[in-house]
Design an enzyme around this catalytic site. Sequence first.
Site, PDB file in Angstrom:
ATOM      1  N   HIS A 181       0.822  -1.218   0.000  1.00 46.66           N
ATOM      2  CA  HIS A 181       0.000   0.000   0.000  1.00 46.66           C
ATOM      3  C   HIS A 181       0.855   1.267   0.000  1.00 46.66           C
ATOM      4  O   HIS A 181       0.371   2.343  -0.337  1.00 46.66           O
ATOM      5  CB  HIS A 181      -1.065  -0.020   1.104  1.00 46.66           C
ATOM      6  CG  HIS A 181      -0.649   0.342   2.494  1.00 46.66           C
ATOM      7  ND1 HIS A 181      -0.290  -0.582   3.443  1.00 46.66           N
ATOM      8  CD2 HIS A 181      -0.557   1.539   3.104  1.00 46.66           C
ATOM      9  CE1 HIS A 181      -0.011   0.026   4.579  1.00 46.66           C
ATOM     10  NE2 HIS A 181      -0.156   1.321   4.406  1.00 46.66           N
ATOM     11  N   ASP A 214       1.158  -7.640   2.385  1.00 46.25           N
ATOM     12  CA  ASP A 214       1.217  -6.209   2.061  1.00 46.25           C
ATOM     13  C   ASP A 214       2.668  -5.745   1.899  1.00 46.25           C
ATOM     14  O   ASP A 214       3.209  -5.047   2.745  1.00 46.25           O
ATOM     15  CB  ASP A 214       0.510  -5.430   3.172  1.00 46.25           C
ATOM     16  CG  ASP A 214       0.240  -3.979   2.786  1.00 46.25           C
ATOM     17  OD1 ASP A 214       0.806  -3.517   1.776  1.00 46.25           O
ATOM     18  OD2 ASP A 214      -0.521  -3.314   3.498  1.00 46.25           O
ATOM     19  N   SER A 257       3.695   2.323   8.445  1.00 44.61           N
ATOM     20  CA  SER A 257       3.454   1.387   7.359  1.00 44.61           C
ATOM     21  C   SER A 257       4.776   1.139   6.654  1.00 44.61           C
ATOM     22  O   SER A 257       5.474   2.088   6.286  1.00 44.61           O
ATOM     23  CB  SER A 257       2.465   1.976   6.353  1.00 44.61           C
ATOM     24  OG  SER A 257       1.193   1.985   6.914  1.00 44.61           O
TER      25      SER A 257
HETATM   26  N1  ASP Z   1      -2.417   0.668   7.873  1.00 44.27           N
HETATM   27  C1  ASP Z   1      -2.129   1.866   8.545  1.00 44.27           C
HETATM   28  C2  ASP Z   1      -2.127   3.020   7.602  1.00 44.27           C
HETATM   29  O1  ASP Z   1      -2.196   2.832   6.430  1.00 44.27           O
HETATM   30  C3  ASP Z   1      -0.911   1.792   9.385  1.00 44.27           C
HETATM   31  C4  ASP Z   1      -1.309   2.131  10.763  1.00 44.27           C
HETATM   32  O2  ASP Z   1      -1.910   3.177  10.934  1.00 44.27           O
HETATM   33  O3  ASP Z   1      -1.055   1.357  11.675  1.00 44.27           O
HETATM   34  O4  ASP Z   1      -2.127   4.167   7.965  1.00 44.27           O
END
Ligand code: ASP
Length: 736
Positions: free
Chosen positions: A83, A219, A651
Amino acid sequence: MRILTLTLGLLFVSLSSFATEGMFIPALLESIEDDMRAMGLEISAEDIYSVNSSSLKDAIAQFGGGCTSEIISSQGLLLTNHHCGYRQIQQHSSLENNYLKDGFWAMSMSEELTNPGLTATFIVRMDDVTAKMLQGITDDMSAQDRAAKMKENEAAIIEAMTRGTNHEAFVRPFNYGNSYFSIVTKTYKDVRLVGAPPSAIGKFGGDTDNWVWPRHTGDFSLFRIYAGPDNEPAEYSEENRPYEPAHYLPVSMDGVEEGDFTMVYGFPGRTEQYLTTDAVDYVINTANPMRIHMRETSLNIIDQAMRSSEKIQIQYAAKQSSISNAYKKWIGQNGGLIELDALGKKQRLEDSYRQLASLKGKKEYVDAIDRLKVLHGEIRDYRLARDVFIEYYFYGPEILSFANSFSDLIENYEGLEEKGELKKALEGLKSSVKSHFKDYHQPTDEAIYLALTELYFDNMPGELIPDQMRTFKEKNKNSIERMKMRTYERSIFTNEQALMKLLDSPSAKAFAKLMKDPAYQQAAAHYAGYFQKVRPQYGAKNQEIDALMKTYVAGLMELFPNKTYWADANSTLRLTYGKAEGSAPVDGMAYKFYTTANGILQKNATGNPDFEMPADLIKKLEARNYGPYAHKDGELRICFTGSNHTTGGNSGSPAINGKGQLVGLNFDRSWESTMSDILFDPGRCRNIMVDIRYVLWVVDVYAGAGHLVDEMTLVRGEEKAEMEPEMEMELTPDTQ
Ligand code: ASP
């Protein structure tokens, strides 16, 4: 409970031995080293952060300004989340080469893809410069003089830190300015895409599973940093060669067991643990409901459009993700804050703070919290106007911000010409016109305009709506439908050819005409409205709030010296540590701390499109061909949770074991943790990491890109700490 004390500027910070809450400044680790050792750290604080010799920090890079990444080979191979690399993967994708859908693997370095603008930034050093920043600052100075002096001090610090180097530096306040750190960085600008799994792996579970445990998402994506012939940062060039890092992370083939020490090293973006009751109330009852509603509305439109065509799916993939990620988090955050009675907790804390401060005759502390209350009342409408503006303008109809990207040429054509900057501006816009239209579907944008403009007028405090917007609406008989028609039918900003023609044969007159373009006029009105009606008041009040927060936080630390304190995340390098562990946040059930490949197949069998997978992946997982990547129980582990305190920006951060070896890749938090930026609960807050062996399995067994695994240093068994290289054992992955 043992209390350790460390000096953080003028403050005393105490830490309990159950140190799962907190994001620690790597330059100050010595004070918590014993605590980490007690939990399982085998290497030293100096091995984690050192300015004199290579250390783990030299393998950690901020990725593209927002995420974290880490070097995992001697040839600059960079690991981050899928991502985090999503926009790059998306930008390289087309119907012919759909890397989002099918994945991408460079089988040799010459196949790696360039990404103009993408950077990887390393930290050279961080130093406490509180005393230097406060030099010459006196209590009787006006706010303006104070700001000017601080600016001067900052410039001198930066000058001294970067003189004669290719480094950059900046100074950041910590704890609302109770202390300051200078941060010296080195930024590499040639970062190429090496590999990305199909979204069915990298985004497995989609919006259904985002922020949720149990999780089965691979991911990750792989990039490579390139440097000039001297190994220093250089603009993209074919001559560049893979960057040779001062340190790269060896990869553990052992995985983690429950209770094992883990640390996450990266660039957490923003936490707000000290918000007072009224500020939290604003988040729960005003900002989040508004944002959730606006985003839900645009997501309904985008999701439907994406389902209707593969082309739109590619065009809107990255936009959809960025809208839906925060959308879902805010829903979880509100749920958690309400369930944990955040408002009650904050109120009780403030009550005892006030009582204690009065008892001790600390008038400035009492005054601070009283004045904060008043200010939160006064700032509310301005803050809401700002938040609505951000949602509408930056996440709403694209035509407006796109039109505004021409403002320099429209308003200041001659100025640019005089300064000799015209050509560059025209060239820049030509490429942004191309990339804008590559990912633009006008009917979708129109539908978003229609729905969100309605919500904009509903949510914006009446008197803060820009006058021109009010007039525009009235002129269109108060019909948003008419506003939309007028905008999209008459604007040049829906027409790629016309824009390119304008940019190819430019003239001051032709650009000046665009001042009357309906899309540009609205964009300019929103901007001007914000800068005239909202920003000045918001800025002034917010500045006062920040100054009072400095006093309030200093007060908390003085009045309650036995509590755990750490400086809120501010996108600077931090270390957080905890254990591999599950949780039991819901009555009657407990989460295991890891998932396996079996769960991927189970989810796939539900028929939910978010769990769809290519047939070859199903086949390979069904064959249980896990090679050397299986855990010792024979299963292929996919993800695991830990009690490491993380946030957005973490991330892509490495999860590292006590020996300094890579065991996982941080990418998310569980649903029950989403409130942790404001209120951390050690009992339930868990970060989610991909097991590094699943990453290797995908690269090697699934994608057949084993040459990338060969670049890495794989470590298995009872070797000592990684910092003693002679103890490392190279493994040749054999998966045939
Ligand atoms: N998955 C989260 C993000 O994309 C990462 C996190 O906030 O722990 O912001």
